[in-house]
Scaffold this active site. Structure first.
Site, short mmCIF file in Angstrom:
data_model
loop_
_atom_site.label_atom_id
_atom_site.label_comp_id
_atom_site.label_asym_id
_atom_site.label_seq_id
_atom_site.Cartn_x
_atom_site.Cartn_y
_atom_site.Cartn_z
N LEU A 1 0.83 -1.20 0.00
CA LEU A 1 0.00 0.00 0.00
C LEU A 1 0.87 1.25 0.00
CD1 LEU A 1 -2.81 1.28 0.08
CD2 LEU A 1 -2.72 1.13 2.58
N GLU B 1 2.53 10.02 24.68
CA GLU B 1 1.75 8.84 24.30
C GLU B 1 1.90 7.71 25.31
OE1 GLU B 1 4.08 6.08 21.13
OE2 GLU B 1 3.70 8.13 20.52
N HIS C 1 5.04 17.89 7.53
CA HIS C 1 4.36 16.72 6.99
C HIS C 1 3.61 17.03 5.70
CE1 HIS C 1 4.93 15.93 11.31
NE2 HIS C 1 5.26 14.74 10.86
N GLY D 1 16.52 18.03 13.32
CA GLY D 1 17.55 17.00 13.29
C GLY D 1 17.81 16.39 11.94
#
Length: 764
Positions: A18, A605, A694, A432
């Protein structure tokens, strides 16, 4: 007889089919028919795996071209109005623009799916949202499965979870006010499923496992009073935590069954057994859907036997949650240590585990060979000398509280660092990584295949490092990075150099969209046998007179983004990681590196879903970070980076990490994260991301300057840094250079503006 199913299956394909089809489509190398064809083949293959394993249902609706929340928004017709797309005729090209942005609009906001490393696209809702329906790809997929004569169980994210995870940019708007319209749309979807001959539908409501306010719980009851009488049987699926306190509420609703995560929260079972009515199905999530260790099937069978006696055919057996979070299959792992491989189960193997459990209840003798093989593997793991390292155990036992504290408080360190580093107001830097070009990837692949000598590979990487350094100098950045050309992944790169880690060849897991990660496996005690980044960073510093940042991944992120051993507390493994990283930080300082970044994008998270459990996690997580960072002198500046993090509610713990500079993701949320930092009076320096990496979209200097000016309203300019949201690994050089040039231009313009304002004030 117990029935078997799974909440969901990985969608990317065993060979990431995919991903490659998506990226080919984005580059314009193939069209929508090719992408749809690859997707259709993957779905059929995954359904067949479930059928071949002997499961009673195949799950349909877990596939997405990018993200399941975006799929649901498209199905409901709840697309962001700013894009101007027609939901009912949405093309795949438009679908991807929602996810990735376009020349006119930035991408939809992206954030973590509960406490996992999967990212979803946040629905944008408001008073105008109508839920009039959209593209019905789900029904096309159901038709595909029915045409293959498969026993279909569709899955949808439930309405409460969908609303809970959405956002509205209209001040004062209550998302819950949309629920009546949303329930009408869901009811129509369920009725259409009924007309298609569907008996069961799985509605995922993991929001029941967080601290929902009372009005949301009342709304949940009202919604399922309607949806439970739609004519199709509803399996209400919860996962990632306990939903025990809601058992009486759910039991009073007309839902036909409930799915429970009995791996993360086995303690909830008694409450549900007591509450569920005599007709209700109990789907027992007893195989870990989030980790890769082989299950103790014998122990699980014992617990299921009493459930079968009580529930009979109303007992279903399943993984704890969707298998989206684990790799597809062990079949491709040809180089993994044979003993370690025997301790593991990926998604396909977990299908077999589910089927074996059902067989053991139905025909114990037939299941005995499989159960015996599991017992042998687990016993070998318990006895393995590769798991426990006496050297590490001794060092962990010697850790003191002083090892978690810097020499001086931040105010004193900050004064010394300003003198030592000599940086301008609003210093510019990056997070970075720089673009991983085809040449870099080809060189790394050739080196791993043994086709490129180590010395030749080193020279190629040094060439790439020099390119990155020269480009940064030309752009005028103040603090440089070496670009991480030699790093395939921010966790895997370090794990490859640590004892206690193992690596798969093909253990890919979807992080978001086409972004796949290959989490390493922590199977034993962690130890750093030698420096990992010192020579590379020292070389990069030798190329420039400007400051060069050392770049490391922090202990909590190393933990969160790995498959972690389940035979000791996660806090113990985090401490072992912290000690390894501490040694690297000290060695970088000895090599003359004066700024060292310890990335912790996964810090939030790790929070438990229930707020009552937060304190314990935050205590050991912040301690692990401090231990990793506190071995250096006051003049050495420690940075950390967090992305996709909503952490206004844990700012005391962020401050307790005591990093000299924190850089965060803020551009997609229009700097709203900074409001919390300002209200909290966050004491240290901060770099709010001024553009979203992004998306391929290149923002203008004016737009970035406006974000910086907004930041200056909350944080004094003397404590602000200027940087992108995240690393630039996935971007191309042209857009990277264009965006960074605009970023530097924005910083310089604001410096001049602030200097002029200060001059005016002095002369006033």
């Amino acid at each position: 007889m117990a029935r078997t199913h799974i909440p969901g299956f990985p969608r990317i394909g065993a060979q990431r089919e995919l991903k490659f089809a998506q990226e080919s489509f984005w580059r314009g190398e193939s069209g929508e028919p090719h992408l749809r064809g690859v997707a259709r083949e993957l779905r059929a293959r995954h359904w067949q795996l479930q059928q071949d394993a002997g499961l009673d249902f195949v799950t349909v609706g877990d596939f997405a071209y990018y993200d399941q929340m975006l799929n649901l928004s498209a199905l409901l017709g709840a697309l962001p109005q700013r894009f101007g797309f027609e939901p009912k005729t949405l093309s795949l090209a438009e679908y991807y623009e929602l996810a990735r942005g376009n020349a006119a609009q930035p991408a939809m906001e992206m954030t973590k799916w509960f406490d996992t490393n999967y990212h979803y696209l946040v629905p944008e809702l408001g008073p105008q949202t109508s839920f009039d329906g959209g593209v019905e790809w789900l029904f096309e997929e159901i038709d595909e499965a029915l045409a293959l004569n498969l026993p279909v169980k569709p899955v949808l994210i439930g309405p409460i979870t969908y609303l809970w995870l959405s956002k509205s940019h209209v001040a004062g708007f209550d998302r819950l006010s949309l629920l009546p319209k949303l329930v009408i749309r869901y009811a129509r979807l369920l009725d259409k499923l009924r007309q298609s001959g569907i008996e069961w539908v799985q509605l995922d409501e993991p929001a029941l496992c967080v601290d929902l306010p009372a009005e949301w719980l009342d709304a949940f009851s009202a919604a399922y009073e309607v949806l439970g009488t739609s004519g199709v049987k509803v399996l209400l699926a919860t996962y990632f935590e306990s939903a025990a306190e809601h058992a009486p509420r759910v039991a009073a609703l007309p839902v036909a069954g409930v799915h429970l995560d009995l791996v993360r929260a086995p303690q909830q079972l008694d409450a549900w057994r007591a509450a569920l009515p005599a007709h209700a199905v109990l789907s027992a999530g007893v195989i870990d859907g989030r980790n890769i260790w082989r299950a103790d099937l014998g122990e699980i069978v014992e617990s299921l036997q009493s459930l079968q006696a009580e529930f009979g055919e109303r007992l279903w057996i399943a993984p704890s949650c969707s298998l989206l979070h684990v790799p597809v299959s062990l079949d491709a792992e040809k180089k993994l240590d044979a003993d370690l491989k025997s301790w593991l189960a990926f998604a396909t193997e977990k299908l077999a585990e589910v089927a074996t459990l059902a067989l053991a209840l139905r025909d114990p003798a037939a299941a005995e060979p499989a159960l015996a093989a599991t017992d042998r593997a687990l016993e070998a793991r318990r006895r393995s000398s590769a798991v426990v390292n006496a050297l590490v155990q001794k060092r962990v036992a010697a850790v003191s509280s002083a090892m978690a504290e810097r020499q001086s408080p931040f105010a004193e360190r900050n004064r010394l660092q300003r003198e030592a580093l000599g940086l301008p107001l609003l210093p510019t830097t990056t997070i970075g990584s720089f673009p991983q070009t085809a040449a870099i990837r080809q060189a790394r692949a050739a080196y791993k295949r043994g086709e490129l000598r180590a010395l030749d590979y080193l020279q190629r990487m040094r060439t790439e490092i020099e390119i990155a350094v020269r480009k940064q100098e030309e752009l005028g950045l103040d603090v440089l990075v070496h670009g991480e050309a030699e790093r395939n992944d921010m966790v895997e790169y370090f794990g490859e150099q640590l004892w206690g880690y193992a690596f798969t060849e093909n253990g890919w897991v979807q992080s978001y969209g086409s972004r796949c990660v290959k989490p390493p496996i922590i199977y034993g005690d962690v130890y750093r046998p030698e420096p990992m980044t010192v020579e590379t960073t020292r070389y990069a510093q030798s190329l420039t007179q400007r400051l060069m940042k050392g770049m490391l991944t922090g202990p909590v992120t190393m933990l969160q983004w790995s498959f972690v051993r389940d035979d000791q507390p996660r806090s113990t493994t985090a401490l072992q990681l912290a000690l390894a990283i501490r040694d690297e930080v000290v060695d970088l300082e000895k090599a003359g590196i004066r700024i060292i970044q310890i990335d912790e994008p996964a810090f939030r998270e790790g929070l438990p879903l229930r707020r009552a459990d937060w304190a314990a996690y935050l205590e050991w997580a912040t301690r692990a970070f401090r231990i990793s960072a506190a071995g250096v002198a006051d003049q050495t500046q420690i940075h950390t980076h967090m992305c996709y993090s909503e952490f206004n509610d844990i700012l005391p713990s962020i401050a307790a990490m005591d990093a000299d500079v924190i850089t965060i993701e803020t551009s997609r949320s229009a700097m709203e994260l900074l409001d919390g930092f300002g209200a909290f009076a966050y004491p240290n320096e901060i770099g709010p991301g001024v553009y979203d990496i992004h998306s391929p979209r290149v923002p203008g200097a004016d737009a970035m300057q406006r974000l910086l000016e907004r930041a200056c309203e909350v944080i004094p300019a003397e404590r602000l840094w200027v940087n992108p949201d995240c690393g630039l690994k996935t971007r191309g050089w042209p857009e990277t250079e264009a965006a960074l040039a605009n970023m530097v231009r924005a910083a310089k313009a604001l410096r001049a503006k602030l200097a002029a304002r200060q001059a005016d004030e002095l002369t006033a």
